[in-house]
Design a protein around this motif. Structure first.
Motif, PDB file in Angstrom:
ATOM      1  N   GLN A 235       2.636  14.273  -8.682  1.00 15.67           N
ATOM      2  CA  GLN A 235       1.722  13.375  -8.650  1.00 15.67           C
ATOM      3  C   GLN A 235       2.371  12.270  -9.842  1.00 15.67           C
ATOM      4  O   GLN A 235       1.614  10.976  -9.849  1.00 15.67           O
ATOM      5  CB  GLN A 235       0.554  13.850  -9.483  1.00 15.67           C
ATOM      6  CG  GLN A 235      -0.009  14.961  -8.499  1.00 15.67           C
ATOM      7  CD  GLN A 235       0.585  16.377  -8.463  1.00 15.67           C
ATOM      8  OE1 GLN A 235       1.575  16.527  -9.226  1.00 15.67           O
ATOM      9  NE2 GLN A 235       0.179  17.408  -7.809  1.00 15.67           N
ATOM     10  N   ILE A 236       3.193  12.702 -11.014  1.00 15.20           N
ATOM     11  CA  ILE A 236       3.793  11.827 -12.108  1.00 15.20           C
ATOM     12  C   ILE A 236       4.770  10.967 -11.268  1.00 15.20           C
ATOM     13  O   ILE A 236       4.617   9.701 -11.524  1.00 15.20           O
ATOM     14  CB  ILE A 236       4.064  12.668 -13.170  1.00 15.20           C
ATOM     15  CG1 ILE A 236       3.188  13.598 -13.887  1.00 15.20           C
ATOM     16  CG2 ILE A 236       5.013  11.671 -14.165  1.00 15.20           C
ATOM     17  CD1 ILE A 236       2.148  12.929 -14.599  1.00 15.20           C
ATOM     18  N   ARG A 237       5.518  11.444 -10.626  1.00 12.83           N
ATOM     19  CA  ARG A 237       6.479  10.470  -9.708  1.00 12.83           C
ATOM     20  C   ARG A 237       5.445   9.485  -8.974  1.00 12.83           C
ATOM     21  O   ARG A 237       5.925   8.199  -8.883  1.00 12.83           O
ATOM     22  CB  ARG A 237       7.263  11.135  -8.802  1.00 12.83           C
ATOM     23  CG  ARG A 237       8.240  12.268  -9.528  1.00 12.83           C
ATOM     24  CD  ARG A 237       9.168  12.610  -8.725  1.00 12.83           C
ATOM     25  NE  ARG A 237      10.027  13.853  -9.433  1.00 12.83           N
ATOM     26  CZ  ARG A 237      11.262  14.225  -8.969  1.00 12.83           C
ATOM     27  NH1 ARG A 237      11.938  13.616  -7.896  1.00 12.83           N
ATOM     28  NH2 ARG A 237      11.863  15.254  -9.638  1.00 12.83           N
ATOM     29  N   HIS A 238       4.573   9.855  -8.361  1.00  7.77           N
ATOM     30  CA  HIS A 238       3.816   9.027  -7.300  1.00  7.77           C
ATOM     31  C   HIS A 238       3.282   7.809  -8.338  1.00  7.77           C
ATOM     32  O   HIS A 238       3.296   6.826  -7.850  1.00  7.77           O
ATOM     33  CB  HIS A 238       2.836   9.920  -6.788  1.00  7.77           C
ATOM     34  CG  HIS A 238       2.070   9.009  -5.478  1.00  7.77           C
ATOM     35  ND1 HIS A 238       1.089   9.683  -4.713  1.00  7.77           N
ATOM     36  CD2 HIS A 238       2.414   7.778  -4.966  1.00  7.77           C
ATOM     37  CE1 HIS A 238       0.699   8.664  -3.963  1.00  7.77           C
ATOM     38  NE2 HIS A 238       1.580   7.507  -4.067  1.00  7.77           N
ATOM     39  N   MET A 239       2.543   8.306  -9.389  1.00  7.01           N
ATOM     40  CA  MET A 239       2.118   7.191 -10.324  1.00  7.01           C
ATOM     41  C   MET A 239       3.268   6.267 -10.845  1.00  7.01           C
ATOM     42  O   MET A 239       2.918   5.052 -10.977  1.00  7.01           O
ATOM     43  CB  MET A 239       1.302   8.059 -11.576  1.00  7.01           C
ATOM     44  CG  MET A 239       0.576   7.262 -12.207  1.00  7.01           C
ATOM     45  SD  MET A 239      -0.543   8.399 -13.563  1.00  7.01           S
ATOM     46  CE  MET A 239      -1.221   9.348 -12.626  1.00  7.01           C
ATOM     47  N   ALA A 240       4.434   6.672 -11.099  1.00  7.89           N
ATOM     48  CA  ALA A 240       5.268   6.009 -11.575  1.00  7.89           C
ATOM     49  C   ALA A 240       5.683   5.174 -10.800  1.00  7.89           C
ATOM     50  O   ALA A 240       6.151   3.714 -10.982  1.00  7.89           O
ATOM     51  CB  ALA A 240       6.737   6.862 -11.936  1.00  7.89           C
ATOM     52  N   MET A 241       5.703   5.069  -9.322  1.00  5.73           N
ATOM     53  CA  MET A 241       5.981   4.105  -8.290  1.00  5.73           C
ATOM     54  C   MET A 241       5.049   2.941  -8.448  1.00  5.73           C
ATOM     55  O   MET A 241       5.133   1.757  -8.024  1.00  5.73           O
ATOM     56  CB  MET A 241       6.089   4.820  -6.939  1.00  5.73           C
ATOM     57  CG  MET A 241       7.175   5.789  -6.723  1.00  5.73           C
ATOM     58  SD  MET A 241       7.194   6.340  -5.082  1.00  5.73           S
ATOM     59  CE  MET A 241       8.465   7.552  -5.128  1.00  5.73           C
ATOM     60  N   PHE A 242       3.814   3.413  -8.695  1.00  7.85           N
ATOM     61  CA  PHE A 242       2.596   2.396  -8.685  1.00  7.85           C
ATOM     62  C   PHE A 242       2.790   1.696  -9.953  1.00  7.85           C
ATOM     63  O   PHE A 242       2.467   0.335  -9.918  1.00  7.85           O
ATOM     64  CB  PHE A 242       1.182   2.818  -8.618  1.00  7.85           C
ATOM     65  CG  PHE A 242       1.021   3.247  -7.383  1.00  7.85           C
ATOM     66  CD1 PHE A 242       0.072   2.339  -6.521  1.00  7.85           C
ATOM     67  CD2 PHE A 242       0.774   4.389  -6.505  1.00  7.85           C
ATOM     68  CE1 PHE A 242      -0.005   2.489  -5.241  1.00  7.85           C
ATOM     69  CE2 PHE A 242       0.574   5.006  -5.182  1.00  7.85           C
ATOM     70  CZ  PHE A 242       0.046   3.717  -4.541  1.00  7.85           C
ATOM     71  N   ALA A 243       3.331   2.173 -11.033  1.00  5.75           N
ATOM     72  CA  ALA A 243       3.469   1.853 -12.319  1.00  5.75           C
ATOM     73  C   ALA A 243       4.518   0.738 -12.398  1.00  5.75           C
ATOM     74  O   ALA A 243       4.580  -0.511 -12.721  1.00  5.75           O
ATOM     75  CB  ALA A 243       4.004   2.791 -13.359  1.00  5.75           C
ATOM     76  N   THR A 244       5.621   0.953 -11.285  1.00  2.00           N
ATOM     77  CA  THR A 244       6.737   0.191 -11.107  1.00  2.00           C
ATOM     78  C   THR A 244       6.398  -1.300 -10.657  1.00  2.00           C
ATOM     79  O   THR A 244       6.640  -2.236 -11.110  1.00  2.00           O
ATOM     80  CB  THR A 244       8.017   0.610 -10.393  1.00  2.00           C
ATOM     81  OG1 THR A 244       8.440   1.752 -11.117  1.00  2.00           O
ATOM     82  CG2 THR A 244       9.041  -0.345 -10.128  1.00  2.00           C
ATOM     83  N   LYS A 245       5.523  -1.204  -9.636  1.00  2.40           N
ATOM     84  CA  LYS A 245       5.004  -2.449  -9.110  1.00  2.40           C
ATOM     85  C   LYS A 245       4.277  -3.118 -10.050  1.00  2.40           C
ATOM     86  O   LYS A 245       4.283  -4.389 -10.036  1.00  2.40           O
ATOM     87  CB  LYS A 245       4.096  -1.932  -7.729  1.00  2.40           C
ATOM     88  CG  LYS A 245       3.376  -3.104  -7.243  1.00  2.40           C
ATOM     89  CD  LYS A 245       2.704  -2.572  -6.051  1.00  2.40           C
ATOM     90  CE  LYS A 245       1.561  -3.858  -5.446  1.00  2.40           C
ATOM     91  NZ  LYS A 245       2.342  -4.976  -5.075  1.00  2.40           N
ATOM     92  N   GLY A 246       3.246  -2.377 -10.817  1.00  4.61           N
ATOM     93  CA  GLY A 246       2.394  -3.211 -11.595  1.00  4.61           C
ATOM     94  C   GLY A 246       2.956  -3.679 -12.802  1.00  4.61           C
ATOM     95  O   GLY A 246       2.671  -4.681 -13.210  1.00  4.61           O
ATOM     96  N   LEU A 247       4.124  -3.179 -13.194  1.00  2.00           N
ATOM     97  CA  LEU A 247       4.656  -3.780 -14.360  1.00  2.00           C
ATOM     98  C   LEU A 247       5.702  -4.848 -14.280  1.00  2.00           C
ATOM     99  O   LEU A 247       5.773  -5.903 -14.879  1.00  2.00           O
ATOM    100  CB  LEU A 247       5.847  -2.877 -14.986  1.00  2.00           C
ATOM    101  CG  LEU A 247       5.147  -1.478 -15.853  1.00  2.00           C
ATOM    102  CD1 LEU A 247       6.032  -0.505 -16.192  1.00  2.00           C
ATOM    103  CD2 LEU A 247       4.643  -2.097 -17.439  1.00  2.00           C
ATOM    104  N   PHE A 248       6.250  -4.838 -12.855  1.00  2.00           N
ATOM    105  CA  PHE A 248       6.935  -6.265 -12.261  1.00  2.00           C
ATOM    106  C   PHE A 248       6.150  -7.212 -12.186  1.00  2.00           C
ATOM    107  O   PHE A 248       6.362  -8.359 -12.748  1.00  2.00           O
ATOM    108  CB  PHE A 248       7.566  -5.949 -11.083  1.00  2.00           C
ATOM    109  CG  PHE A 248       9.021  -5.232 -11.146  1.00  2.00           C
ATOM    110  CD1 PHE A 248       9.980  -5.992 -10.621  1.00  2.00           C
ATOM    111  CD2 PHE A 248       9.337  -4.083 -11.326  1.00  2.00           C
ATOM    112  CE1 PHE A 248      11.231  -5.559 -10.587  1.00  2.00           C
ATOM    113  CE2 PHE A 248      10.512  -3.660 -11.447  1.00  2.00           C
ATOM    114  CZ  PHE A 248      11.562  -4.470 -10.862  1.00  2.00           C
ATOM    115  N   GLU A 249       4.865  -7.129 -11.711  1.00  2.00           N
ATOM    116  CA  GLU A 249       3.811  -8.238 -11.725  1.00  2.00           C
ATOM    117  C   GLU A 249       3.225  -8.642 -12.945  1.00  2.00           C
ATOM    118  O   GLU A 249       3.264  -9.713 -13.208  1.00  2.00           O
ATOM    119  CB  GLU A 249       2.714  -7.727 -10.535  1.00  2.00           C
ATOM    120  CG  GLU A 249       3.280  -7.357  -9.154  1.00  2.00           C
ATOM    121  CD  GLU A 249       2.088  -6.820  -8.096  1.00  2.00           C
ATOM    122  OE1 GLU A 249       2.582  -6.845  -6.925  1.00  2.00           O
ATOM    123  OE2 GLU A 249       1.371  -6.414  -8.892  1.00  2.00           O
ATOM    124  N   ALA A 250       2.835  -7.725 -13.628  1.00  2.00           N
ATOM    125  CA  ALA A 250       2.251  -7.922 -14.929  1.00  2.00           C
ATOM    126  C   ALA A 250       3.335  -8.643 -15.997  1.00  2.00           C
ATOM    127  O   ALA A 250       2.740  -9.671 -16.547  1.00  2.00           O
ATOM    128  CB  ALA A 250       1.646  -6.716 -15.676  1.00  2.00           C
TER     129      ALA A 250
END
Length: 424
Positions: A235-250
């Motif tokens: 679950q943490i790895r999955h969240m980290a993938m979404f965080a990667t996308k969000g961080l690049f964009e933000a």
């Protein structure tokens, strides 16, 4: 994350974190949080909060002064301990209107943390409030740890973290500082993690853009290294993938619009996802391990360590990882913004179904994407720029190899040739 990539058993270990408050102006909830935490273990105690912060926030912004006035109005102000530097290397002046404590810039960080501990004990402080980046937050954790050690109490003094950078030190139970030899050291305990966090973008507006963006790269480092960290729950790895996308964009959006408070607030939230609260010890991965050896020794800021080490680390890991760890890193390619995906084939949300060659190509592109993000944010740097002697590189590689976890997929010569020489 696809079902074929999920392990059939595992565990998630929670921290003692009880509350997270976010939004512009959310610092106003601080007195209520303090009362709640103190009353949870002593209903009759008078809340007395000591602020742990750095010189810049204290002297160059109204942030600390405003918080002090808020706590004074509520009758819970217990002082300020200031001048915490990168890697908690340099503390100490306690302002004359708070505590009389002499400045000595030559004192090592562990001695300074101990001095702050004594001040907190002498003034019967029962809550710590860290305001700033990773150094104040880690210092407050260390102070809480040493108070617990000396008091023999069953409880840790509660700690409320108010970050003004994106280093995400507030979600961990590790507390790093510089020891008497000038090396990175620390303490670790499950109860060491902050009990509450406040993400207030109004405070973040005072953080210089370069510092904000570089600590954002630290958050990218957290997210990506979580994908191949041994023992990380799915679950943490999955969240980290979404965080990667969000961080690049933000982070790109913040570079273009640094005065937009909504964008800064969004940066906080995706950074939080990059290192979700989890009771664990030790470095996340090779990039973090390198940062620990480089940062304190050569006075390289936390975020810049990640700027330097992460791109080439990811490329090395793309060649060395196997099985589910490789598939997770390869899957992260699908979460990158389109402009960062290159010409590599998209493998979708289950890279484990692709060939090993395709997985390694996708994982390598994640490293290329990180390098491009560093460039787009204007953060490119080298070890030479931070005056790291070239003759020290082999020793750095050796120290990282000596401290690596069993089975870690890298060796000293790879660290030298694939990372350190390339970033020199």
């Amino acid at each position: 994350m696809a079902l074929s990539m999920l392990p059939t058993s595992g565990s998630y270990l929670c921290t003692p974190l009880r509350a997270v408050h976010w939004g512009p102006g959310s610092i106003s909830s601080l007195p209520t949080i303090i009362r709640s935490l103190v009353s949870s273990y002593d209903k009759n105690a008078q809340p007395t909060a000591m602020i742990i912060t750095g010189k810049s926030l204290l002297e160059k912004t109204p942030v600390i002064g405003d918080v002090c006035k808020m706590l004074e109005k509520e009758g819970m102000f217990g002082g300020v301990f200031s001048e915490i530097g990168q890697h908690a290397r340099k503390l100490v002046r306690v302002e004359f209107w708070v505590f009389a404590y002499p400045r000595d810039s030559g004192v090592q960080a562990i001695k300074q943390v101990k001095a702050a501990q004594k001040l907190a004990e002498d003034n019967k402080v029962n809550v710590l409030v860290s305001i700033g980046g990773g150094s104040p937050i880690d210092s407050a954790k260390a102070i809480a740890y040493f108070i617990h050690e000396s008091s023999k109490s069953d409880n840790f003094i509660p700690h409320i973290a108010v970050p003004t950078t994106l280093s995400v030190a507030e979600t961990t139970q590790n507390a790093g500082f510089t020891n008497e030899q000038g090396q990175k050291a620390g303490v670790n305990h499950p109860d060491n993690a902050p009990r509450a966090i406040i993400y207030d973008a109004n405070l973040a507006m005072y953080t210089p853009l370069r510092l904000w963006l570089s600590t954002g790269m630290r958050a990218v480092d957290h997210a990506i290294e979580t994908m191949y960290r041994d023992g990380a729950p799915p679950q943490i790895r999955h969240m980290a993938m979404f965080a990667t996308k969000g961080l690049f964009e933000a982070l790109e959006a913040c570079k273009k619009n640094p005065d937009d408070v909504k964008i800064r607030q969004n940066c906080y939230l995706v950074a939080w996802e990059s290192l979700w609260p989890l009771a664990r010890a030790g470095a996340l991965g090779l990039s973090h391990a390198l940062g620990h050896k480089l940062g304190a020794t050569y006075a390289i800021p936390h975020g810049i360590c990640s700027v330097l080490t992460l791109p080439e680390t990811v490329k090395l890991m793309s060649r060395n990882l196997e099985g589910n760890d490789l598939a997770c890193l390869a899957t992260a390619h699908a979460f990158l913004p389109t402009a960062y995906q290159g010409s590599v084939d998209k493998l979708g949300l289950d890279a484990s179904a692709a060939s090993e060659e395709a997985q390694r190509a996708a994982a390598h592109q994640v490293g290329e994407a990180v390098a491009l993000l560093v460039k787009n944010l204007g953060l490119e740097s080298t070890l030479k720029e931070y005056k790291v002697p070239e003759g020290d590189l082999e020793g750095i590689a050796g120290k990282v190899e000596d401290s690596k976890p069993d089975g870690a997929p890298y060796k000293k010569d790879q660290i030298m040739e694939s990372i350190l020489k390339k970033i020199y």
